[in-house]
Design a protein around this motif. Sequence first.
Motif, PDB file in Angstrom:
ATOM      1  N   GLY A   9       0.825  -1.201   0.000  1.00 38.12           N
ATOM      2  CA  GLY A   9       0.000   0.000   0.000  1.00 38.12           C
ATOM      3  C   GLY A   9       0.865   1.259   0.000  1.00 38.12           C
ATOM      4  O   GLY A   9       2.088   1.199   0.089  1.00 38.12           O
ATOM      5  N   GLY A  10       0.207   2.407  -0.111  1.00 36.07           N
ATOM      6  CA  GLY A  10       0.941   3.663  -0.089  1.00 36.07           C
ATOM      7  C   GLY A  10       0.133   4.793  -0.669  1.00 36.07           C
ATOM      8  O   GLY A  10      -1.081   4.678  -0.862  1.00 36.07           O
ATOM      9  N   LEU A  11       0.824   5.885  -0.959  1.00 36.98           N
ATOM     10  CA  LEU A  11       0.215   7.086  -1.529  1.00 36.98           C
ATOM     11  C   LEU A  11       0.535   7.146  -3.012  1.00 36.98           C
ATOM     12  O   LEU A  11       1.703   7.001  -3.404  1.00 36.98           O
ATOM     13  N   VAL A  12      -0.480   7.366  -3.827  1.00 38.58           N
ATOM     14  CA  VAL A  12      -0.286   7.433  -5.268  1.00 38.58           C
ATOM     15  C   VAL A  12      -1.189   8.534  -5.829  1.00 38.58           C
ATOM     16  O   VAL A  12      -2.256   8.800  -5.282  1.00 38.58           O
ATOM     17  N   GLN A  13      -0.766   9.141  -6.901  1.00 36.47           N
ATOM     18  CA  GLN A  13      -1.586  10.166  -7.547  1.00 36.47           C
ATOM     19  C   GLN A  13      -2.668   9.521  -8.399  1.00 36.47           C
ATOM     20  O   GLN A  13      -2.522   8.384  -8.860  1.00 36.47           O
ATOM     21  N   ALA A  14      -3.722  10.262  -8.617  1.00 35.48           N
ATOM     22  CA  ALA A  14      -4.808   9.773  -9.471  1.00 35.48           C
ATOM     23  C   ALA A  14      -4.258   9.377 -10.838  1.00 35.48           C
ATOM     24  O   ALA A  14      -3.415  10.068 -11.405  1.00 35.48           O
ATOM     25  N   GLY A  15      -4.738   8.241 -11.331  1.00 39.80           N
ATOM     26  CA  GLY A  15      -4.243   7.713 -12.589  1.00 39.80           C
ATOM     27  C   GLY A  15      -3.078   6.756 -12.436  1.00 39.80           C
ATOM     28  O   GLY A  15      -2.690   6.091 -13.400  1.00 39.80           O
ATOM     29  N   GLY A  16      -2.526   6.683 -11.230  1.00 39.47           N
ATOM     30  CA  GLY A  16      -1.373   5.835 -10.984  1.00 39.47           C
ATOM     31  C   GLY A  16      -1.743   4.394 -10.694  1.00 39.47           C
ATOM     32  O   GLY A  16      -2.916   4.003 -10.780  1.00 39.47           O
ATOM     33  N   SER A  17      -0.711   3.613 -10.338  1.00 45.40           N
ATOM     34  CA  SER A  17      -0.887   2.181 -10.115  1.00 45.40           C
ATOM     35  C   SER A  17      -0.190   1.741  -8.842  1.00 45.40           C
ATOM     36  O   SER A  17       0.771   2.375  -8.393  1.00 45.40           O
ATOM     37  N   LEU A  18      -0.679   0.645  -8.285  1.00 45.17           N
ATOM     38  CA  LEU A  18      -0.056   0.009  -7.133  1.00 45.17           C
ATOM     39  C   LEU A  18      -0.217  -1.493  -7.270  1.00 45.17           C
ATOM     40  O   LEU A  18      -1.181  -1.964  -7.884  1.00 45.17           O
ATOM     41  N   ARG A  19       0.713  -2.232  -6.683  1.00 41.19           N
ATOM     42  CA  ARG A  19       0.569  -3.673  -6.597  1.00 41.19           C
ATOM     43  C   ARG A  19       0.589  -4.072  -5.132  1.00 41.19           C
ATOM     44  O   ARG A  19       1.577  -3.842  -4.429  1.00 41.19           O
ATOM     45  N   LEU A  20      -0.497  -4.677  -4.695  1.00 36.46           N
ATOM     46  CA  LEU A  20      -0.602  -5.188  -3.333  1.00 36.46           C
ATOM     47  C   LEU A  20      -0.259  -6.671  -3.324  1.00 36.46           C
ATOM     48  O   LEU A  20      -0.571  -7.388  -4.272  1.00 36.46           O
ATOM     49  N   SER A  21       0.363  -7.095  -2.229  1.00 40.26           N
ATOM     50  CA  SER A  21       0.719  -8.509  -2.063  1.00 40.26           C
ATOM     51  C   SER A  21       0.166  -9.026  -0.752  1.00 40.26           C
ATOM     52  O   SER A  21       0.073  -8.276   0.229  1.00 40.26           O
ATOM     53  N   CYS A  22      -0.161 -10.296  -0.744  1.00 35.81           N
ATOM     54  CA  CYS A  22      -0.633 -10.954   0.478  1.00 35.81           C
ATOM     55  C   CYS A  22      -0.057 -12.364   0.503  1.00 35.81           C
ATOM     56  O   CYS A  22      -0.330 -13.155  -0.409  1.00 35.81           O
ATOM     57  N   THR A  23       0.713 -12.644   1.543  1.00 33.19           N
ATOM     58  CA  THR A  23       1.305 -13.964   1.684  1.00 33.19           C
ATOM     59  C   THR A  23       0.632 -14.722   2.817  1.00 33.19           C
ATOM     60  O   THR A  23       0.475 -14.183   3.917  1.00 33.19           O
ATOM     61  N   ALA A  24       0.255 -15.949   2.533  1.00 32.75           N
ATOM     62  CA  ALA A  24      -0.409 -16.789   3.524  1.00 32.75           C
ATOM     63  C   ALA A  24       0.555 -17.822   4.078  1.00 32.75           C
ATOM     64  O   ALA A  24       1.361 -18.390   3.344  1.00 32.75           O
ATOM     65  N   SER A  25       0.477 -18.056   5.374  1.00 30.25           N
ATOM     66  CA  SER A  25       1.251 -19.116   6.006  1.00 30.25           C
ATOM     67  C   SER A  25       0.303 -19.973   6.828  1.00 30.25           C
ATOM     68  O   SER A  25      -0.754 -19.529   7.256  1.00 30.25           O
ATOM     69  N   GLY A  54     -11.711 -20.146 -10.134  1.00 36.49           N
ATOM     70  CA  GLY A  54     -11.067 -19.110 -10.922  1.00 36.49           C
ATOM     71  C   GLY A  54     -11.105 -17.745 -10.261  1.00 36.49           C
ATOM     72  O   GLY A  54     -11.346 -17.620  -9.061  1.00 36.49           O
ATOM     73  N   THR A  55     -10.875 -16.711 -11.054  1.00 40.99           N
ATOM     74  CA  THR A  55     -10.873 -15.340 -10.531  1.00 40.99           C
ATOM     75  C   THR A  55     -12.226 -14.679 -10.764  1.00 40.99           C
ATOM     76  O   THR A  55     -12.916 -14.972 -11.750  1.00 40.99           O
ATOM     77  N   PHE A  56     -12.599 -13.791  -9.854  1.00 40.93           N
ATOM     78  CA  PHE A  56     -13.840 -13.043 -10.022  1.00 40.93           C
ATOM     79  C   PHE A  56     -13.688 -11.703  -9.323  1.00 40.93           C
ATOM     80  O   PHE A  56     -12.882 -11.560  -8.393  1.00 40.93           O
ATOM     81  N   SER A  68      -3.995 -12.077  -9.076  1.00 41.49           N
ATOM     82  CA  SER A  68      -3.253 -13.245  -9.534  1.00 41.49           C
ATOM     83  C   SER A  68      -2.649 -13.940  -8.326  1.00 41.49           C
ATOM     84  O   SER A  68      -2.536 -13.350  -7.254  1.00 41.49           O
ATOM     85  N   ARG A  69      -2.276 -15.201  -8.512  1.00 39.80           N
ATOM     86  CA  ARG A  69      -1.721 -15.958  -7.384  1.00 39.80           C
ATOM     87  C   ARG A  69      -0.473 -16.687  -7.830  1.00 39.80           C
ATOM     88  O   ARG A  69      -0.437 -17.264  -8.908  1.00 39.80           O
ATOM     89  N   ASP A  70       0.550 -16.649  -6.984  1.00 43.16           N
ATOM     90  CA  ASP A  70       1.758 -17.448  -7.140  1.00 43.16           C
ATOM     91  C   ASP A  70       1.656 -18.583  -6.124  1.00 43.16           C
ATOM     92  O   ASP A  70       1.906 -18.392  -4.947  1.00 43.16           O
ATOM     93  N   ALA A  71       1.263 -19.758  -6.612  1.00 43.71           N
ATOM     94  CA  ALA A  71       1.011 -20.876  -5.705  1.00 43.71           C
ATOM     95  C   ALA A  71       2.275 -21.311  -4.973  1.00 43.71           C
ATOM     96  O   ALA A  71       2.231 -21.688  -3.796  1.00 43.71           O
ATOM     97  N   ALA A  72       3.406 -21.228  -5.647  1.00 36.69           N
ATOM     98  CA  ALA A  72       4.663 -21.652  -5.030  1.00 36.69           C
ATOM     99  C   ALA A  72       5.019 -20.776  -3.833  1.00 36.69           C
ATOM    100  O   ALA A  72       5.609 -21.243  -2.860  1.00 36.69           O
ATOM    101  N   LYS A  73       4.656 -19.509  -3.910  1.00 35.97           N
ATOM    102  CA  LYS A  73       4.944 -18.564  -2.824  1.00 35.97           C
ATOM    103  C   LYS A  73       3.750 -18.392  -1.894  1.00 35.97           C
ATOM    104  O   LYS A  73       3.842 -17.643  -0.911  1.00 35.97           O
ATOM    105  N   ASN A  74       2.649 -19.037  -2.195  1.00 32.98           N
ATOM    106  CA  ASN A  74       1.423 -18.898  -1.416  1.00 32.98           C
ATOM    107  C   ASN A  74       1.044 -17.427  -1.267  1.00 32.98           C
ATOM    108  O   ASN A  74       0.638 -16.964  -0.184  1.00 32.98           O
TER     109      ASN A  74
END
Length: 121
Positions: A9-25, A54-56, A68-74
């Motif tokens: 997460g973070g601060l971004v200007q309108a029109g910008g992009s971010l990538r969020l990650s979530c790792t499960a253990s 699938g995705t929805f 999207s999901r990286d199964a190897a990295k959970n």
Amino acid sequence: QVQLVESGGGLVQAGGSLRLSCTASGRTVTTMAWFRQAPGKEREFVAADSRSSGTFYAAFVQGRFTISRDAAKNTVYLESNSLNPGDTAVYYCAARYSSGRSRIVSGYDYWGQGTQVTVSS
């Protein structure tokens, strides 16, 4: 038990992009999802990735977000593009053991702490 840790997460200007990650253990889950909660509003579904279904996405995503999901990295990711101030919220990762396409808060068993996304105009 499952532990979920979000980042990106973070601060971004309108029109910008971010990538969020979530790792499960812990135990393997079937579905991982993203929800968000803006100040004074209820938590709402954004997107999910299910091993069996699938995705929805929520209707408001309109092609701007991709999960999207990286199964190897959970790990599950949320690529967010064309952000606008209305996307400002705390974004939460959620997980459940069940299959199916649940879009409701009560449908998920585990939650992360959340990561703040702020979009400036």
